[in-house]
Design a protein around this motif. Structure first.
Motif, short mmCIF file in Angstrom:
data_model
loop_
_atom_site.label_atom_id
_atom_site.label_comp_id
_atom_site.label_asym_id
_atom_site.label_seq_id
_atom_site.Cartn_x
_atom_site.Cartn_y
_atom_site.Cartn_z
N HIS A 59 0.82 -1.38 -0.12
CA HIS A 59 0.11 -0.05 0.12
C HIS A 59 0.92 1.67 -0.24
O HIS A 59 0.81 2.04 -0.67
N CYS A 76 1.54 -3.34 3.93
CA CYS A 76 1.46 -4.24 2.98
C CYS A 76 0.41 -4.85 3.30
O CYS A 76 -0.26 -4.95 4.73
N SER A 77 -0.54 -5.80 2.87
CA SER A 77 -1.76 -6.73 3.07
C SER A 77 -1.41 -8.24 1.95
O SER A 77 -0.96 -8.13 1.25
N CYS A 78 -2.46 -9.48 2.51
CA CYS A 78 -2.47 -10.16 2.00
C CYS A 78 -3.64 -10.52 2.86
O CYS A 78 -4.47 -10.69 3.77
N GLU A 79 -3.84 -11.68 1.30
CA GLU A 79 -5.39 -12.04 1.72
C GLU A 79 -5.05 -13.73 1.75
O GLU A 79 -4.56 -14.58 0.61
N GLU A 84 -8.19 -11.02 5.98
CA GLU A 84 -6.77 -10.14 4.99
C GLU A 84 -6.42 -10.63 6.19
O GLU A 84 -6.52 -9.81 8.11
N TYR A 85 -5.13 -10.54 6.32
CA TYR A 85 -4.03 -10.00 7.04
C TYR A 85 -3.18 -8.39 6.61
O TYR A 85 -3.08 -8.15 5.17
N ARG A 86 -3.10 -7.55 7.56
CA ARG A 86 -2.30 -6.52 7.47
C ARG A 86 -0.96 -6.07 8.50
O ARG A 86 -0.54 -7.84 9.35
N TRP A 102 3.36 -8.12 11.88
CA TRP A 102 1.91 -7.87 12.15
C TRP A 102 1.14 -7.20 13.18
O TRP A 102 1.10 -6.97 13.77
#
Length: 104
Positions: A59, A76-79, A84-86, A102
């Motif tokens: 981001h 950042c983030s991911c799915e 969703e994890y940031r 995290w």
């Protein structure tokens, strides 16, 4: 008094990092202009299992000085499995070390 004579030429310090840092292995793309773009990473959990994150969405990225250590901070983030994890990825430029923090 010193106005504009280069007294404050040092980079500002962002303070200390908050959160637990964990070492990660990160695959990164380096552009021709020197910009770094994380592509995927691997980390080991408390039980010793190695996990991979393949689809990182960056981001923002910003160069920061934490307690005198120059880093690039990526928000950042991911799915993964519909959730969703940031997280923040931190790249220590001088030591070439990647850390993750995290977010909750």
């Amino acid at each position: 008094m010193g106005f504009g004579i280069g007294i404050n030429t040092e980079e500002t310090d962002a303070g200390s990092l908050r959160g637990k840092q964990e070492l990660v292995a990160c695959d990164c793309w380096f552009t021709s202009s020197g910009k770094t773009i994380p592509r995927f990473l691997k980390y080991q959990d408390m039980e010793g299992i190695i996990h991979s994150i393949n689809d990182i969405r960056v981001h923002t990225s910003e160069r920061k000085n934490y307690c005198g250590i120059l880093m690039i901070e990526y928000v950042c983030s991911c799915e993964e499995k519909g959730q969703e994890y940031r997280f923040k990825l931190l790249f220590q430029i001088q030591n070439c070390i990647w850390n993750i923090i995290w977010q909750e």
